[in-house]
Every structure is written in C-alpha cells, then in structure tokens.
Design a protein around this motif. Structure first.
Motif, short mmCIF file in Angstrom:
data_model
loop_
_atom_site.label_atom_id
_atom_site.label_comp_id
_atom_site.label_asym_id
_atom_site.label_seq_id
_atom_site.Cartn_x
_atom_site.Cartn_y
_atom_site.Cartn_z
N TYR A 139 0.83 -1.20 0.00
CA TYR A 139 0.00 0.00 0.00
C TYR A 139 0.87 1.26 0.00
O TYR A 139 0.60 2.22 -0.73
CB TYR A 139 -0.93 -0.03 1.21
CG TYR A 139 -2.03 1.00 1.18
CD1 TYR A 139 -2.98 1.01 0.17
CD2 TYR A 139 -2.11 1.96 2.17
CE1 TYR A 139 -3.98 1.94 0.14
CE2 TYR A 139 -3.12 2.90 2.16
CZ TYR A 139 -4.05 2.90 1.14
OH TYR A 139 -5.04 3.83 1.13
N ILE A 140 1.95 1.24 0.77
CA ILE A 140 2.86 2.39 0.79
C ILE A 140 3.54 2.56 -0.55
O ILE A 140 3.68 3.67 -1.06
CB ILE A 140 3.89 2.25 1.93
CG1 ILE A 140 3.17 2.39 3.28
CG2 ILE A 140 5.00 3.29 1.80
CD1 ILE A 140 4.05 2.10 4.48
N ASN A 141 3.96 1.45 -1.16
CA ASN A 141 4.59 1.52 -2.49
C ASN A 141 3.63 2.11 -3.52
O ASN A 141 4.04 2.92 -4.36
CB ASN A 141 5.07 0.14 -2.94
CG ASN A 141 6.26 -0.34 -2.15
OD1 ASN A 141 6.98 0.44 -1.54
ND2 ASN A 141 6.45 -1.64 -2.12
N ALA A 142 2.38 1.71 -3.49
CA ALA A 142 1.38 2.26 -4.41
C ALA A 142 1.17 3.75 -4.12
O ALA A 142 1.03 4.56 -5.04
CB ALA A 142 0.07 1.50 -4.29
N PHE A 171 2.59 9.65 9.83
CA PHE A 171 2.46 9.83 8.38
C PHE A 171 3.71 10.46 7.79
O PHE A 171 4.19 10.05 6.74
CB PHE A 171 1.22 10.68 8.06
CG PHE A 171 0.88 10.67 6.61
CD1 PHE A 171 0.14 9.64 6.06
CD2 PHE A 171 1.31 11.70 5.78
CE1 PHE A 171 -0.17 9.63 4.71
CE2 PHE A 171 1.00 11.70 4.43
CZ PHE A 171 0.26 10.65 3.90
N LYS A 172 4.27 11.46 8.46
CA LYS A 172 5.47 12.13 7.96
C LYS A 172 6.67 11.20 7.91
O LYS A 172 7.62 11.46 7.16
CB LYS A 172 5.80 13.36 8.81
CG LYS A 172 4.82 14.50 8.59
CD LYS A 172 5.30 15.81 9.19
CE LYS A 172 5.32 15.78 10.69
NZ LYS A 172 5.62 17.11 11.28
N ARG A 173 6.66 10.12 8.68
CA ARG A 173 7.78 9.17 8.68
C ARG A 173 7.64 8.10 7.58
O ARG A 173 8.55 7.28 7.41
CB ARG A 173 7.89 8.49 10.04
CG ARG A 173 8.40 9.40 11.13
CD ARG A 173 8.78 8.64 12.39
NE ARG A 173 7.69 7.83 12.91
CZ ARG A 173 6.80 8.21 13.82
NH1 ARG A 173 6.86 9.43 14.30
NH2 ARG A 173 5.86 7.40 14.24
N LEU A 174 6.54 8.08 6.87
CA LEU A 174 6.39 7.08 5.81
C LEU A 174 7.45 7.31 4.73
O LEU A 174 7.82 8.45 4.45
CB LEU A 174 5.00 7.17 5.18
CG LEU A 174 3.85 6.72 6.06
CD1 LEU A 174 2.51 6.96 5.35
CD2 LEU A 174 3.98 5.25 6.42
N GLU A 208 8.13 14.85 -3.14
CA GLU A 208 7.15 15.28 -4.13
C GLU A 208 5.78 14.64 -3.87
O GLU A 208 4.75 15.32 -3.88
CB GLU A 208 7.63 14.92 -5.54
CG GLU A 208 6.63 15.26 -6.63
CD GLU A 208 7.07 14.77 -8.00
OE1 GLU A 208 6.26 14.87 -8.92
OE2 GLU A 208 8.21 14.27 -8.14
N ASN A 209 5.76 13.34 -3.62
CA ASN A 209 4.49 12.66 -3.37
C ASN A 209 3.90 13.03 -2.02
O ASN A 209 2.68 13.12 -1.87
CB ASN A 209 4.65 11.15 -3.51
CG ASN A 209 4.79 10.74 -4.96
OD1 ASN A 209 4.33 11.44 -5.86
ND2 ASN A 209 5.43 9.61 -5.20
N MET A 210 4.74 13.25 -1.03
CA MET A 210 4.24 13.69 0.28
C MET A 210 3.53 15.03 0.13
O MET A 210 2.46 15.25 0.70
CB MET A 210 5.40 13.80 1.27
CG MET A 210 4.99 14.22 2.66
SD MET A 210 3.98 13.02 3.56
CE MET A 210 5.19 11.82 4.06
N LEU A 217 2.97 20.06 7.89
CA LEU A 217 3.14 19.02 6.88
C LEU A 217 3.64 19.65 5.60
O LEU A 217 3.34 20.80 5.30
CB LEU A 217 1.82 18.29 6.63
CG LEU A 217 1.34 17.39 7.76
CD1 LEU A 217 -0.07 16.90 7.47
CD2 LEU A 217 2.27 16.22 7.92
N PRO A 218 4.42 18.91 4.82
CA PRO A 218 4.98 19.47 3.58
C PRO A 218 3.92 19.84 2.57
O PRO A 218 2.85 19.35 2.55
CB PRO A 218 5.86 18.35 3.04
CG PRO A 218 5.67 17.17 3.87
CD PRO A 218 4.81 17.55 5.03
#
Length: 80
Positions: free
Chosen positions: A12-15, A42-45, A50-52, A79-80
C-alpha cells in the motif's frame, strides 16, 4: 493510510508513493486517532518529498480549486 501495521502495508505504501499519490488526500480519523500522533507517523512514511506534498497539500488544493497563493497560512503548516 489507516491500515497502519497491517499485512501487506508495504504494498500500500509503495502504491501510495507511485500511481496512488495523485489520488489520495491526507486525512485523519480524529478524534478516534490522536491528530498529532497520526501526523507524525504519516510524515515518517517512506514517500518521496514530491508525493508527500501531493498527498498533504497539492491534491486537496486542486480538488477544491484553491489557489495556493491566496492562502498564506499553508506556508507555515507542519506538513509538507
């Protein structure tokens, strides 16, 4: 991303860090989940910067047709 610590979470994280990044918005289950704790998790994922940014900002701005230059408080957000 509320599938925290579940089987296949890495898939799920990769997607999320690829094709899903343009189709997801940051949100929380507050008050069921503490907002600060979830935001920090969430910020540590392992997502690209760019995607964050897409997930936490750009996608919502585009969805709601908000011009970022008209919103000054976004630049100070944690958050970014």
């Amino acid at each position: 991303m509320y599938f925290h610590n579940t089987p296949r979470m890495s898939d799920y994280i990769n997607a999320t860090d690829s094709w899903l990044a343009e189709r997801i918005l940051f949100a929380t289950a507050h008050p069921l989940v503490p907002l600060q704790q979830y935001a920090e998790w969430f910020k540590r994922l392992p997502l690209t910067p760019e995607n964050m940014k897409k997930i936490t900002r750009t996608n919502a701005l585009e969805l709601f047709r908000i011009n970022e230059s008209e919103i000054t408080w976004l630049s100070d957000h944690s958050l970014p």
